[in-house]
Design an enzyme around this catalytic site. Structure first.
Site, PDB file in Angstrom:
ATOM      1  N   LYS A 158       7.921  12.993 -15.034  1.00 15.64           N
ATOM      2  CA  LYS A 158       6.873  13.729 -15.749  1.00 15.64           C
ATOM      3  C   LYS A 158       7.118  13.583 -17.250  1.00 15.64           C
ATOM      4  O   LYS A 158       8.031  14.197 -17.804  1.00 15.64           O
ATOM      5  CB  LYS A 158       6.869  15.216 -15.400  1.00 15.64           C
ATOM      6  CG  LYS A 158       5.633  15.911 -15.984  1.00 15.64           C
ATOM      7  CD  LYS A 158       5.804  17.383 -16.179  1.00 15.64           C
ATOM      8  CE  LYS A 158       6.380  17.758 -17.522  1.00 15.64           C
ATOM      9  NZ  LYS A 158       5.566  17.385 -18.704  1.00 15.64           N
TER      10      LYS A 158
ATOM     11  N   CYS B 115      17.281  15.401 -31.169  1.00 18.81           N
ATOM     12  CA  CYS B 115      18.248  16.429 -30.777  1.00 18.81           C
ATOM     13  C   CYS B 115      19.604  16.210 -31.442  1.00 18.81           C
ATOM     14  O   CYS B 115      20.422  17.120 -31.475  1.00 18.81           O
ATOM     15  CB  CYS B 115      18.375  16.493 -29.266  1.00 18.81           C
ATOM     16  SG  CYS B 115      18.622  14.895 -28.536  1.00 18.81           S
TER      17      CYS B 115
ATOM     18  N   GLU C  21      20.056  17.305 -20.793  1.00 17.44           N
ATOM     19  CA  GLU C  21      20.285  16.903 -22.188  1.00 17.44           C
ATOM     20  C   GLU C  21      19.437  17.844 -23.028  1.00 17.44           C
ATOM     21  O   GLU C  21      18.230  17.677 -23.133  1.00 17.44           O
ATOM     22  CB  GLU C  21      19.882  15.439 -22.347  1.00 17.44           C
ATOM     23  CG  GLU C  21      20.682  14.737 -23.412  1.00 17.44           C
ATOM     24  CD  GLU C  21      19.998  14.802 -24.755  1.00 17.44           C
ATOM     25  OE1 GLU C  21      20.182  15.828 -25.448  1.00 17.44           O
ATOM     26  OE2 GLU C  21      19.281  13.857 -25.081  1.00 17.44           O
TER      27      GLU C  21
ATOM     28  N   GLU D 115      18.086  25.363 -33.818  1.00 17.46           N
ATOM     29  CA  GLU D 115      17.737  23.955 -34.032  1.00 17.46           C
ATOM     30  C   GLU D 115      16.362  23.890 -34.712  1.00 17.46           C
ATOM     31  O   GLU D 115      15.394  24.451 -34.214  1.00 17.46           O
ATOM     32  CB  GLU D 115      17.677  23.247 -32.673  1.00 17.46           C
ATOM     33  CG  GLU D 115      17.410  21.782 -32.771  1.00 17.46           C
ATOM     34  CD  GLU D 115      17.386  21.111 -31.396  1.00 17.46           C
ATOM     35  OE1 GLU D 115      17.027  21.767 -30.400  1.00 17.46           O
ATOM     36  OE2 GLU D 115      17.724  19.921 -31.329  1.00 17.46           O
TER      37      GLU D 115
HETATM   38  P1  ADP Z   1      10.011  20.560 -26.580  1.00 15.64           P
HETATM   39  O1  ADP Z   1      10.222  21.757 -27.424  1.00 15.64           O
HETATM   40  O2  ADP Z   1      10.729  19.335 -27.018  1.00 15.64           O
HETATM   41  O3  ADP Z   1       8.586  20.314 -26.231  1.00 15.64           O
HETATM   42  P2  ADP Z   1      10.365  21.457 -23.901  1.00 15.64           P
HETATM   43  O4  ADP Z   1      11.636  21.821 -23.241  1.00 15.64           O
HETATM   44  O5  ADP Z   1       9.324  22.501 -24.029  1.00 15.64           O
HETATM   45  O6  ADP Z   1      10.816  20.891 -25.307  1.00 15.64           O
HETATM   46  O7  ADP Z   1       9.701  20.206 -23.214  1.00 15.64           O
HETATM   47  C1  ADP Z   1      10.406  19.105 -22.681  1.00 15.64           C
HETATM   48  C2  ADP Z   1       9.736  18.658 -21.403  1.00 15.64           C
HETATM   49  O8  ADP Z   1       9.812  19.744 -20.478  1.00 15.64           O
HETATM   50  C3  ADP Z   1       8.260  18.321 -21.552  1.00 15.64           C
HETATM   51  O9  ADP Z   1       7.949  17.266 -20.656  1.00 15.64           O
HETATM   52  C4  ADP Z   1       7.580  19.600 -21.098  1.00 15.64           C
HETATM   53  O10 ADP Z   1       6.276  19.390 -20.602  1.00 15.64           O
HETATM   54  C5  ADP Z   1       8.516  20.036 -19.979  1.00 15.64           C
HETATM   55  N1  ADP Z   1       8.462  21.462 -19.642  1.00 15.64           N
HETATM   56  C6  ADP Z   1       8.179  22.522 -20.426  1.00 15.64           C
HETATM   57  N2  ADP Z   1       8.243  23.672 -19.727  1.00 15.64           N
HETATM   58  C7  ADP Z   1       8.589  23.342 -18.448  1.00 15.64           C
HETATM   59  C8  ADP Z   1       8.799  24.087 -17.241  1.00 15.64           C
HETATM   60  N3  ADP Z   1       8.701  25.410 -17.205  1.00 15.64           N
HETATM   61  N4  ADP Z   1       9.134  23.396 -16.138  1.00 15.64           N
HETATM   62  C9  ADP Z   1       9.252  22.060 -16.156  1.00 15.64           C
HETATM   63  N5  ADP Z   1       9.059  21.301 -17.261  1.00 15.64           N
HETATM   64  C10 ADP Z   1       8.722  21.930 -18.393  1.00 15.64           C
END
Ligand code: ADP
Length: 479
Positions: free
Chosen positions: A174, A284, A250, A381
């Site tokens: 995803k 990161c 990560e 961060e």
């Molecule tokens: P960022 O702040 O870099 O967007 P996130 O952790 O929100 O960091 O997002 C990183 C990835 O995790 C993206 O692909 C986002 O769509 C996905 N993501 C965000 N929330 C969830 C969740 N509750 N479950 C699974 N994947 C998620």
């Protein structure tokens, strides 16, 4: 270029068009550049089922055959580097030269794991009993679910998908909804390279929690590999706990960069610029907290200011641009709020610190002085082109300030002292330390963090093991 621009999910080797769509925008112009299939739970489950069906045949191939497919994939990515870089800049915003760098960096992982695929060796043990022998073999895990962020849409997924496929796993990926196009383009190249249907699936969608839940609750998924925020990583770890799924996480960093009084100032400034402003501060391992020895501070600040003033901000496609927009107007807002908060608490804006006239997604390169450890710009961060600076007087003080964070991904040290290189590197509680160098990453090194920055290592000779189980076989009756 156009044939690589895919806007559908890839499930069981087929591009699946859905009526539900979501818009992908160019952060520099805010133009909508594509409408992409918006998958949910049903499509995620279909993809996992397809990956489960594809696993036996893929894992039964010889490692040479899997390696050959990965090599072809690597060659296709390199051959299409310019089209991929353009797509990446369009949806992510980074300058074209950086986008090209990311394409080749991502490709380097595919190449590396094409090589490592051939070294999935085990051991023969000499057991205490003379009538038996012990064997240790490595077997692929099964279906791997991968969730990746928008800051390095190609490299982050190559780091996960390449070792998974090399080990004989199958994958459901995803990508972040902000940047699905480059992942889909590289997936198209995987199909052309001969990755069989179902072996690599891409589920695009905006309902990340639902897709994540579908991945972590499906019994066929044996491992989740995630790159993203610590907050979401914690949530996904909890979701994986019940079924005891393997995880690689990560997560966020809060990298300190220490400049000692004996540092080469030019080297330290060049390293700081690269570590802070690459990808507009949205990596990161970006230097997040600059610690400078009092004695060298005036010289360092003068040279740093000159370098910051020389940055050219603009749309990534424009000639001469060295720093692009942030990923969204919302990211700019959050950044500006943090900077404004620090100012009310006594920080001084030395450069930048305003909402840019270039557009809502742009934030200017910013230097903050008189920063305190209690400020959010220091504790959290930033993921933004903002440089908070503090001074120190002793090594002990610098090390204590650097380690005073829940994060433990990367840290940087600038010193000309051989003794200090070792002493400080060993005292820093981080998974990766750059000494007189901030461009520390490559496919050859174990990338990853400690503490709240996660677990597992990507790339290097250790990276493949994360996608295999060790199995011990006792062969008896040999007397
Ligand atoms: P960022 O702040 O870099 O967007 P996130 O952790 O929100 O960091 O997002 C990183 C990835 O995790 C993206 O692909 C986002 O769509 C996905 N993501 C965000 N929330 C969830 C969740 N509750 N479950 C699974 N994947 C998620």
């Amino acid at each position: 270029m156009h044939e690589l621009r895919k806007t559908e999910a890839l499930i069981d080797g087929v591009w699946c068009a859905l009526d539900r769509r979501f818009a992908v925008t160019n952060p520099a112009t805010e133009d909508v550049i594509a409408q992409v299939s918006d998958c949910g739970v049903a499509e995620t489950e279909q993809a996992i089922d397809a990956a489960q069906r594809a696993w036996p045949a893929w894992s039964a191939l010889s490692s040479l055959a899997r390696s050959d497919v990965l090599w072809r994939w690597y060659e296709l990515v390199v051959a299409n580097q310019s089209a991929l870089a353009q797509l990446l800049t369009q949806e992510q915003g980074k300058p074209l030269a950086e986008a090209l760098g990311e394409v080749l960096y991502g490709a380097s992982y595919i190449r590396w794991f094409a090589e490592e695929a051939r070294r999935l060796d085990g051991d023969v043990l000499s057991l205490p009993q003379s009538d038996r022998r012990g064997l240790v073999i490595r077997q692929s895990l099964g279906v791997v679910a991968a969730i990746t962020p928008w800051n390095f849409p190609i490299a982050m997924f190559a780091r996960k998908v390449a070792p998974a496929l090399a080990a004989g796993c199958t994958v459901v990926l995803k990508p972040a909804a902000e940047t699905p196009l480059s992942a889909l383009a590289v997936a198209e190249l995987a199909l052309r390279a001969g990755v069989p249907k179902g072996v690599f699936n891409v589920v695009t969608g905006t309902d990340a929690p639902a897709i994540g839940q579908a991945m972590t609750s499906h019994p066929a998924v044996k491992k989740l590999t995630f790159t993203g925020s610590t907050k979401v990583g914690r949530l996904l770890l909890r979701q994986c706990a019940d079924a005891i799924k393997r995880t690689s996480m990560e997560l966020g960093g809060n990298a300190p960069l220490l400049v000692f009084e004996d540092a080469d100032v030019d080297l330290a400034v060049a390293g700081t610029m690269a570590a802070k402003f690459r990808n507009a501060g949205q990596t990161c391992i970006c230097a997040n907290r600059i610690l400078v020895h009092e004695a060298i501070y005036p010289r360092f600040l003068q040279a740093l200011t000159r370098a910051v003033d020389a940055l050219q901000q603009g749309a990534g496609e424009q000639e001469g641009v060295t720093i692009g927009p942030m990923i969204s107007a919302a990211a700019v807002q959050t950044t500006h709020e943090r900077v404004a908060e620090a100012v009310t608490q006594g920080a001084i804006v030395h450069r930048g610190g305003f909402v840019s006239p270039l557009g809502e997604s742009f934030y200017p390169p910013t230097i903050l002085l008189h920063v305190q450890p209690s400020m959010r710009v220091w504790r959290e961060e930033l993921f933004a082109p903002v440089l908070p600076i503090m001074t120190f007087t002793t090594d002990e003080q610098a090390i204590a300030l650097a380690n005073d964070t829940e994060a433990g991904l990367a840290a940087y040290v600038f010193t000309e002292s051989r003794h200090r290189c070792w002493q400080v590197s060993e005292a820093l509680q981080f998974g990766m330390v750059g000494v007189n160098e901030t461009a520390i990453s490559s496919e050859v090194i174990p990338f990853g963090g400690i503490k709240a920055s996660g677990s597992g290592r990507e790339g290097s000779k250790y990276g493949l093991a994360d996608y295999t189980e060790l199995k011990y076989i006792c062969m008896g009756g040999l007397s």
